[in-house]
Design a protein around this motif. Sequence first.
Motif, PDB file in Angstrom:
ATOM      1  N   ASP A  78      22.161  42.943  -7.661  1.00 28.31           N
ATOM      2  CA  ASP A  78      23.111  42.110  -8.393  1.00 28.31           C
ATOM      3  C   ASP A  78      24.029  42.952  -9.267  1.00 28.31           C
ATOM      4  OD1 ASP A  78      20.959  42.815 -10.003  1.00 28.31           O
ATOM      5  OD2 ASP A  78      20.873  40.886 -11.042  1.00 28.31           O
ATOM      6  N   GLN A  79      23.454  43.906  -9.987  1.00 31.12           N
ATOM      7  CA  GLN A  79      24.269  44.781 -10.835  1.00 31.12           C
ATOM      8  C   GLN A  79      25.204  45.652  -9.998  1.00 31.12           C
ATOM      9  OE1 GLN A  79      21.997  46.984 -13.858  1.00 31.12           O
ATOM     10  NE2 GLN A  79      20.264  45.624 -13.456  1.00 31.12           N
ATOM     11  N   ILE A  80      24.661  46.213  -8.939  1.00 28.56           N
ATOM     12  CA  ILE A  80      25.453  47.109  -8.093  1.00 28.56           C
ATOM     13  C   ILE A  80      26.551  46.331  -7.373  1.00 28.56           C
ATOM     14  CG2 ILE A  80      25.325  48.590  -6.043  1.00 28.56           C
ATOM     15  CD1 ILE A  80      22.484  49.390  -7.143  1.00 28.56           C
ATOM     16  N   GLY A  81      26.217  45.125  -6.906  1.00 29.72           N
ATOM     17  CA  GLY A  81      27.217  44.284  -6.257  1.00 29.72           C
ATOM     18  C   GLY A  81      28.392  43.980  -7.169  1.00 29.72           C
ATOM     19  N   LYS A  82      28.095  43.715  -8.431  1.00 29.83           N
ATOM     20  CA  LYS A  82      29.164  43.428  -9.397  1.00 29.83           C
ATOM     21  C   LYS A  82      30.029  44.660  -9.625  1.00 29.83           C
ATOM     22  CE  LYS A  82      29.949  41.628 -14.064  1.00 29.83           C
ATOM     23  NZ  LYS A  82      29.301  41.097 -15.303  1.00 29.83           N
ATOM     24  N   LEU A  83      29.390  45.815  -9.786  1.00 33.19           N
ATOM     25  CA  LEU A  83      30.139  47.050 -10.045  1.00 33.19           C
ATOM     26  C   LEU A  83      30.992  47.477  -8.858  1.00 33.19           C
ATOM     27  CD1 LEU A  83      27.345  49.005 -11.939  1.00 33.19           C
ATOM     28  CD2 LEU A  83      29.526  48.247 -12.903  1.00 33.19           C
ATOM     29  N   LEU A  84      30.576  47.073  -7.639  1.00 34.44           N
ATOM     30  CA  LEU A  84      31.335  47.422  -6.433  1.00 34.44           C
ATOM     31  C   LEU A  84      32.264  46.300  -5.984  1.00 34.44           C
ATOM     32  CD1 LEU A  84      28.579  49.279  -4.335  1.00 34.44           C
ATOM     33  CD2 LEU A  84      30.309  50.258  -5.864  1.00 34.44           C
ATOM     34  N   ASN A  85      32.364  45.247  -6.789  1.00 36.31           N
ATOM     35  CA  ASN A  85      33.261  44.116  -6.498  1.00 36.31           C
ATOM     36  C   ASN A  85      32.974  43.466  -5.144  1.00 36.31           C
ATOM     37  OD1 ASN A  85      34.701  44.562  -8.941  1.00 36.31           O
ATOM     38  ND2 ASN A  85      35.952  46.119  -7.937  1.00 36.31           N
ATOM     39  N   LEU A  86      31.705  43.267  -4.848  1.00 33.65           N
ATOM     40  CA  LEU A  86      31.345  42.685  -3.558  1.00 33.65           C
ATOM     41  C   LEU A  86      31.595  41.179  -3.558  1.00 33.65           C
ATOM     42  CD1 LEU A  86      28.004  44.567  -2.761  1.00 33.65           C
ATOM     43  CD2 LEU A  86      30.364  45.237  -2.238  1.00 33.65           C
ATOM     44  N   PRO A  87      32.289  40.664  -2.538  1.00 32.03           N
ATOM     45  CA  PRO A  87      32.526  39.217  -2.445  1.00 32.03           C
ATOM     46  C   PRO A  87      31.297  38.500  -1.898  1.00 32.03           C
ATOM     47  CG  PRO A  87      33.478  40.320  -0.554  1.00 32.03           C
ATOM     48  CD  PRO A  87      32.924  41.406  -1.438  1.00 32.03           C
ATOM     49  N   VAL A  99      25.920  42.010   0.444  1.00 30.87           N
ATOM     50  CA  VAL A  99      24.812  42.404  -0.439  1.00 30.87           C
ATOM     51  C   VAL A  99      24.483  43.878  -0.212  1.00 30.87           C
ATOM     52  CG1 VAL A  99      22.341  42.075  -0.932  1.00 30.87           C
ATOM     53  CG2 VAL A  99      23.805  40.077  -0.505  1.00 30.87           C
ATOM     54  N   PRO A 100      24.416  44.696  -1.269  1.00 30.12           N
ATOM     55  CA  PRO A 100      24.014  46.093  -1.100  1.00 30.12           C
ATOM     56  C   PRO A 100      22.541  46.174  -0.725  1.00 30.12           C
ATOM     57  CG  PRO A 100      24.226  45.570  -3.425  1.00 30.12           C
ATOM     58  CD  PRO A 100      24.702  44.359  -2.672  1.00 30.12           C
ATOM     59  N   ASN A 156      17.645  35.626  -6.015  1.00 31.87           N
ATOM     60  CA  ASN A 156      18.717  34.991  -6.786  1.00 31.87           C
ATOM     61  C   ASN A 156      20.087  35.480  -6.316  1.00 31.87           C
ATOM     62  OD1 ASN A 156      16.823  33.644  -8.330  1.00 31.87           O
ATOM     63  ND2 ASN A 156      16.929  35.049 -10.070  1.00 31.87           N
ATOM     64  N   TYR A 157      20.176  36.779  -6.043  1.00 32.61           N
ATOM     65  CA  TYR A 157      21.471  37.328  -5.624  1.00 32.61           C
ATOM     66  C   TYR A 157      21.836  36.872  -4.220  1.00 32.61           C
ATOM     67  CZ  TYR A 157      25.330  40.647  -5.291  1.00 32.61           C
ATOM     68  OH  TYR A 157      26.582  41.212  -5.164  1.00 32.61           O
ATOM     69  N   LEU A 158      20.839  36.731  -3.341  1.00 32.37           N
ATOM     70  CA  LEU A 158      21.126  36.208  -2.005  1.00 32.37           C
ATOM     71  C   LEU A 158      21.690  34.799  -2.094  1.00 32.37           C
ATOM     72  CD1 LEU A 158      18.061  37.398   0.139  1.00 32.37           C
ATOM     73  CD2 LEU A 158      20.372  38.341   0.087  1.00 32.37           C
ATOM     74  N   LYS A 159      21.149  34.001  -2.999  1.00 33.53           N
ATOM     75  CA  LYS A 159      21.682  32.640  -3.191  1.00 33.53           C
ATOM     76  C   LYS A 159      23.101  32.698  -3.743  1.00 33.53           C
ATOM     77  CE  LYS A 159      20.587  28.185  -5.308  1.00 33.53           C
ATOM     78  NZ  LYS A 159      19.600  27.432  -6.144  1.00 33.53           N
ATOM     79  N   GLU A 160      23.318  33.564  -4.728  1.00 36.92           N
ATOM     80  CA  GLU A 160      24.643  33.705  -5.323  1.00 36.92           C
ATOM     81  C   GLU A 160      25.669  34.177  -4.297  1.00 36.92           C
ATOM     82  OE1 GLU A 160      26.738  36.767  -8.496  1.00 36.92           O
ATOM     83  OE2 GLU A 160      24.663  36.143  -8.845  1.00 36.92           O
TER      84      GLU A 160
END
Length: 261
Positions: free
Chosen positions: A140-149, A153-154, A248-252
Amino acid sequence: MELKDVIHGHRSIRKYEDKEVSQELLEEILDAGIRASSSGNMQSYSIVVTKDKERKNKLYSAHMDQSMVVDAPILLTFCADFNRMRKWLSLNEAPVHFDNFMSFMIGAIDATLVSQNCALAAENAGLGICYMGSTLANCDQIGKLLNLPANVVPVVGYSLGYPAENPAPRDRLPRNGLVHYDTYQDYSDQEILEIYKERDEKGWNRYMDVPHLKEMTERLGLKNLAQIYTIAKYTKESHHEFSQTVLNYLKEQNFMDNGER
């Protein structure tokens, strides 16, 4: 090098020379990854190349303060990605789905296959890598920092650069403890002890040879490598926490559609 020498010579490299990797070599490595097997040839992955020092500094915390994140010239992050596929489907008036857990698993497997192709190509060229489990644990943190739409998912990531150390290859469990023919053959207690005999000895000695690891082991009163793994490194509580983070991140990220509409 011969392929077998590359494979058997793998080491995790955590210290890197202050030397850039040329764009030409980087693209050769990425092209090797792109040739990896892919489910349905959908290539449901993306690779994020991070060179920017400021971005790496931000990723440092998300990667659990591992020094190679900022010391290596490049970070590679391999993501499960159905964002691109879904956009293509929409443009071609095809049903748009791939928003479920099975789709994530397909993308995760694709991304992992690509990552290992890139790793072999990099090591063959004299570079070193170190896989980081923090890529998924803190997705979740890494996805946000890499601007993943959404629908990205990383999954797998590692540092990449010219080695500034030459560690010995780590031990591996023996083949007869890992390979089953025709059907799975479960292990007797004696077989388990034999399979892990060398690991118990070498792993324990490694912890005793590193002052801060020895201090931690003694402080926690750990008596063997199995206890190090489950009391110090990979606790039940931490795995539950990381599991919930991933779910949680998979759902998001729109990968948990259960079919109920």
